[in-house]
Design a protein around this motif. Structure first.
Motif, PDB file in Angstrom:
ATOM      1  N   MET A   1       1.191   1.609   7.938  1.00  0.00           N
ATOM      2  CA  MET A   1       1.024   2.170   6.580  1.00  0.00           C
ATOM      3  C   MET A   1       1.094   1.046   5.527  1.00  0.00           C
ATOM      4  O   MET A   1       1.831   0.088   5.691  1.00  0.00           O
ATOM      5  CB  MET A   1       2.119   3.206   6.317  1.00  0.00           C
ATOM      6  CG  MET A   1       1.878   4.026   5.060  1.00  0.00           C
ATOM      7  SD  MET A   1       3.211   5.184   4.741  1.00  0.00           S
ATOM      8  CE  MET A   1       2.943   6.389   6.026  1.00  0.00           C
ATOM      9  N   ASN A   2       0.294   1.215   4.506  1.00  0.00           N
ATOM     10  CA  ASN A   2       0.237   0.268   3.397  1.00  0.00           C
ATOM     11  C   ASN A   2       1.590   0.243   2.662  1.00  0.00           C
ATOM     12  O   ASN A   2       1.992   1.230   2.071  1.00  0.00           O
ATOM     13  CB  ASN A   2      -0.884   0.725   2.462  1.00  0.00           C
ATOM     14  CG  ASN A   2      -1.405  -0.399   1.617  1.00  0.00           C
ATOM     15  OD1 ASN A   2      -0.833  -1.487   1.596  1.00  0.00           O
ATOM     16  ND2 ASN A   2      -2.492  -0.139   0.923  1.00  0.00           N
ATOM     17  N   LYS A   3       2.265  -0.894   2.713  1.00  0.00           N
ATOM     18  CA  LYS A   3       3.616  -0.992   2.145  1.00  0.00           C
ATOM     19  C   LYS A   3       3.581  -1.158   0.611  1.00  0.00           C
ATOM     20  O   LYS A   3       2.876  -2.048   0.121  1.00  0.00           O
ATOM     21  CB  LYS A   3       4.314  -2.210   2.755  1.00  0.00           C
ATOM     22  CG  LYS A   3       5.736  -1.956   3.157  1.00  0.00           C
ATOM     23  CD  LYS A   3       6.331  -3.236   3.684  1.00  0.00           C
ATOM     24  CE  LYS A   3       7.490  -2.943   4.616  1.00  0.00           C
ATOM     25  NZ  LYS A   3       8.133  -4.190   5.013  1.00  0.00           N
ATOM     26  N   PRO A   4       4.358  -0.371  -0.140  1.00  0.00           N
ATOM     27  CA  PRO A   4       4.428  -0.583  -1.590  1.00  0.00           C
ATOM     28  C   PRO A   4       4.993  -1.970  -1.912  1.00  0.00           C
ATOM     29  O   PRO A   4       5.803  -2.501  -1.141  1.00  0.00           O
ATOM     30  CB  PRO A   4       5.382   0.506  -2.075  1.00  0.00           C
ATOM     31  CG  PRO A   4       5.392   1.538  -1.006  1.00  0.00           C
ATOM     32  CD  PRO A   4       5.153   0.796   0.284  1.00  0.00           C
ATOM     33  N   ALA A   5       4.574  -2.527  -3.042  1.00  0.00           N
ATOM     34  CA  ALA A   5       5.029  -3.857  -3.445  1.00  0.00           C
ATOM     35  C   ALA A   5       6.550  -3.909  -3.595  1.00  0.00           C
ATOM     36  O   ALA A   5       7.176  -4.926  -3.302  1.00  0.00           O
ATOM     37  CB  ALA A   5       4.333  -4.257  -4.750  1.00  0.00           C
ATOM     38  N   ILE A   6       7.122  -2.802  -4.029  1.00  0.00           N
ATOM     39  CA  ILE A   6       8.574  -2.768  -4.240  1.00  0.00           C
ATOM     40  C   ILE A   6       9.331  -2.906  -2.911  1.00  0.00           C
ATOM     41  O   ILE A   6      10.504  -3.274  -2.877  1.00  0.00           O
ATOM     42  CB  ILE A   6       8.982  -1.479  -5.013  1.00  0.00           C
ATOM     43  CG1 ILE A   6      10.363  -1.646  -5.660  1.00  0.00           C
ATOM     44  CG2 ILE A   6       8.916  -0.241  -4.131  1.00  0.00           C
ATOM     45  CD1 ILE A   6      10.746  -0.541  -6.613  1.00  0.00           C
ATOM     46  N   GLU A   7       8.635  -2.639  -1.773  1.00  0.00           N
ATOM     47  CA  GLU A   7       9.223  -2.804  -0.430  1.00  0.00           C
ATOM     48  C   GLU A   7       8.779  -4.123   0.201  1.00  0.00           C
ATOM     49  O   GLU A   7       8.976  -4.338   1.388  1.00  0.00           O
ATOM     50  CB  GLU A   7       8.801  -1.641   0.479  1.00  0.00           C
ATOM     51  CG  GLU A   7       9.149  -0.253  -0.030  1.00  0.00           C
ATOM     52  CD  GLU A   7      10.638   0.083   0.077  1.00  0.00           C
ATOM     53  OE1 GLU A   7      11.389  -0.688   0.714  1.00  0.00           O
ATOM     54  OE2 GLU A   7      11.052   1.107  -0.505  1.00  0.00           O
ATOM     55  N   GLY A   8       8.117  -4.975  -0.593  1.00  0.00           N
ATOM     56  CA  GLY A   8       7.686  -6.270  -0.069  1.00  0.00           C
ATOM     57  C   GLY A   8       6.204  -6.353   0.267  1.00  0.00           C
ATOM     58  O   GLY A   8       5.740  -7.381   0.749  1.00  0.00           O
ATOM     59  N   GLY A   9       5.458  -5.275   0.034  1.00  0.00           N
ATOM     60  CA  GLY A   9       4.010  -5.265   0.272  1.00  0.00           C
ATOM     61  C   GLY A   9       3.245  -6.006  -0.820  1.00  0.00           C
ATOM     62  O   GLY A   9       3.826  -6.517  -1.779  1.00  0.00           O
ATOM     63  N   THR A  10       1.925  -6.041  -0.667  1.00  0.00           N
ATOM     64  CA  THR A  10       1.089  -6.720  -1.666  1.00  0.00           C
ATOM     65  C   THR A  10       0.809  -5.760  -2.830  1.00  0.00           C
ATOM     66  O   THR A  10       0.392  -4.624  -2.584  1.00  0.00           O
ATOM     67  CB  THR A  10      -0.267  -7.122  -1.039  1.00  0.00           C
ATOM     68  OG1 THR A  10       0.016  -7.725   0.225  1.00  0.00           O
ATOM     69  CG2 THR A  10      -1.038  -8.070  -1.928  1.00  0.00           C
ATOM     70  N   PRO A  11       1.018  -6.191  -4.084  1.00  0.00           N
ATOM     71  CA  PRO A  11       0.754  -5.279  -5.209  1.00  0.00           C
ATOM     72  C   PRO A  11      -0.740  -4.981  -5.366  1.00  0.00           C
ATOM     73  O   PRO A  11      -1.577  -5.809  -5.018  1.00  0.00           O
ATOM     74  CB  PRO A  11       1.289  -6.040  -6.432  1.00  0.00           C
ATOM     75  CG  PRO A  11       1.387  -7.458  -6.020  1.00  0.00           C
ATOM     76  CD  PRO A  11       1.545  -7.490  -4.533  1.00  0.00           C
ATOM     77  N   THR A 389      -1.295   6.712  -4.861  1.00  0.00           N
ATOM     78  CA  THR A 389      -1.525   7.188  -3.497  1.00  0.00           C
ATOM     79  C   THR A 389      -0.631   6.449  -2.499  1.00  0.00           C
ATOM     80  O   THR A 389       0.008   7.048  -1.631  1.00  0.00           O
ATOM     81  CB  THR A 389      -3.007   6.984  -3.116  1.00  0.00           C
ATOM     82  OG1 THR A 389      -3.814   7.547  -4.146  1.00  0.00           O
ATOM     83  CG2 THR A 389      -3.355   7.649  -1.796  1.00  0.00           C
ATOM     84  N   LYS A 390      -0.572   5.140  -2.675  1.00  0.00           N
ATOM     85  CA  LYS A 390       0.234   4.308  -1.791  1.00  0.00           C
ATOM     86  C   LYS A 390       1.718   4.708  -1.852  1.00  0.00           C
ATOM     87  O   LYS A 390       2.375   4.857  -0.824  1.00  0.00           O
ATOM     88  CB  LYS A 390       0.051   2.847  -2.239  1.00  0.00           C
ATOM     89  CG  LYS A 390       0.681   1.814  -1.383  1.00  0.00           C
ATOM     90  CD  LYS A 390      -0.007   0.473  -1.661  1.00  0.00           C
ATOM     91  CE  LYS A 390       0.947  -0.527  -2.228  1.00  0.00           C
ATOM     92  NZ  LYS A 390       0.356  -1.866  -2.420  1.00  0.00           N
TER      93      LYS A 390
END
Ligand SMILES: *Cc1c(COP(=O)(O)O)cnc(C)c1O
Length: 397
Positions: A1-11, A389-390
């Motif tokens: 799953m596409n990780k939110p930026a707040i969890e370390g994913g790419t904004p 959505t993410k």
């Protein structure tokens, strides 16, 4: 799953987008420049031109420009005769100025709860708050959607109240075939930069009533008049004027009026683009059961000033505060409109208590305003949808 930026994913974005922004073009700049090269910086021809233009656009008989939307509400209340001991009914889901205007006049703001689906002042709740002291009722066209104006007209007529519509969000909105500005006893506009049309600062009151019109002119400028019909004494000569009431200097400059005049030439364009963005958002968000889409009443063809993203916290593992921060981490600037007015410390000190309007308090805990302004590109709009959505996908329960 596409990780939110707040969890370390790419904004979604690295160049941040804000929730609102003015649109200024070369025509606007030229219009202001022309005033600076002219003889009048205030009380000049741009003021008359704009007052006439606002009447043409809205269908109202009279328009009185003033310094800002707050001043517009203040002079509307003064002209309505709101004073010591009176009560004024309004919504808690608004900017503080919609209620402060009663306090400026020595009156008491009375808050009635909202409709939980349209987020506008509920006419039935408002009518329950009418007492022998009620002088005026001020519904707000929250987000740009017209309040239930027919019902407020009936309530005002039945209880002999002055009906003031705070249309700071709704210039360009049409209600039941009539333009906002020509419906209530007095309608107020704001031209702050986040609003649909801007003058930097600026405000206006529109009315069809000549008595209110004369009073609005008086209260815009110190309570001073040159109109013999409003004077207490015989004129001393051509220079003569009288102060017959107390007010302050609430005038608008010609630079502001010129900017607003130029901006109004783009009102249709602004309005169409806002509507386009709102329908894109509605389409995307209505597919997600974790979100609630603001309901529109059929009478209102709304030029929306704000888009409210409302979460259903029971269906997500995060609350509004965390959702707001997650949006920010994606590069999407949000805001919250509004903290219920009576929850501010100033109002608390006046004796207003938590729990007064439960639907308004619930709404406040579930919302954020996401970017909505005409200069947004389709890519900007898609980015906002992608970020939402993410976040919903990741935190879905
Ligand atoms: C912006 C706003 C005002 C005040 O207008 P200003 O021009 O900022 O003084 C009043 N009521 C509402 C609902 C507003 O959004």
């Amino acid at each position: 799953m596409n990780k939110p930026a707040i969890e370390g994913g790419t904004p979604v974005r690295t160049n941040r987008i804000s929730y609102g922004h003015q649109f200024i073009d070369e025509d606007d700049i030229k219009a202001v420049e022309a005033v600076l090269r002219s003889d009048f910086l205030t009380c000049g021809p741009e003021i008359d031109k704009l007052e006439k233009k606002l009447c043409d656009i809205t269908g109202a008989k009279y328009a009185v420009l003033c310094a800002n939307g707050t001043a517009a509400l203040h002079i509307a209340c003064l002209s309505a005769g709101v004073g010591e001991g009176d009560e004024v009914i309004t919504t808690p889901i608004t900017f503080a100025a919609s209620a402060n205007c009663a306090l400026y006049c020595g009156a008491k703001p009375v808050f009635a709860d909202i409709n939980e689906e349209t987020y506008n002042l509920d006419p039935d709740e408002a009518e329950k708050k009418v007492t022998s002291k009620t002088k005026a009722i001020i519904p707000v066209d929250y987000t740009g959607q017209a309040a239930e104006l027919k019902r407020f007209r009936q309530i005002a007529d039945k209880h002999n109240l002055v009906f003031i519509e705070d249309a700071a969000h709704s210039i360009g909105t049409v209600y039941d075939g009539k333009n906002v500005g020509s419906i209530a006893d007095m309608t107020t506009f704001s031209f702050h930069p986040v609003k649909t049309v801007t003058g930097g600062e600026g405000g206006a009151v529109l009315t069809n009533n000549e008595e209110y019109y004369k009073k609005l002119l008086l209260f815009r400028a110190h309570g001073i008049t040159r109109d013999p019909s409003m004077m207490e004494r015989e004129s001393d000569g051509p220079w003569y004027y009288e102060q017959v009431a107390l007010s302050t200097n609430y005038r608008m400059t010609d630079m502001q009026a010129a900017l607003i005049n130029s901006q109004l030439n783009k009102l249709k364009r602004f309005s169409d683009r806002r509507k386009e963005i709102v329908s894109k958002y509605n389409e995307a968000f209505s597919k997600m059961p974790e979100l609630f889409v603001q309901k529109e009443i059929p009478e209102s063809d709304s030029t929306r000033h704000l888009y409210i993203l409302r979460i259903k916290p029971e269906m997500l593992s995060i609350d509004r505060a965390k959702f707001f921060e997650a949006m920010s981490a994606e590069g999407i600037g949000c805001n919250v409109h509004y903290i219920p007015v009576y929850r501010h410390p100033y109002y608390e000190h006046l004796g207003y208590k938590k729990g007064l309007c439960p639907k308004a308090e619930k709404l406040y805990s579930e919302i954020m305003s996401i970017p909505l302004y005409p200069a947004m590109t389709d890519k900007d709009v898609d980015d906002v949808i992608e970020a939402v959505t993410k976040i919903v996908d990741y935190y879905r329960k």
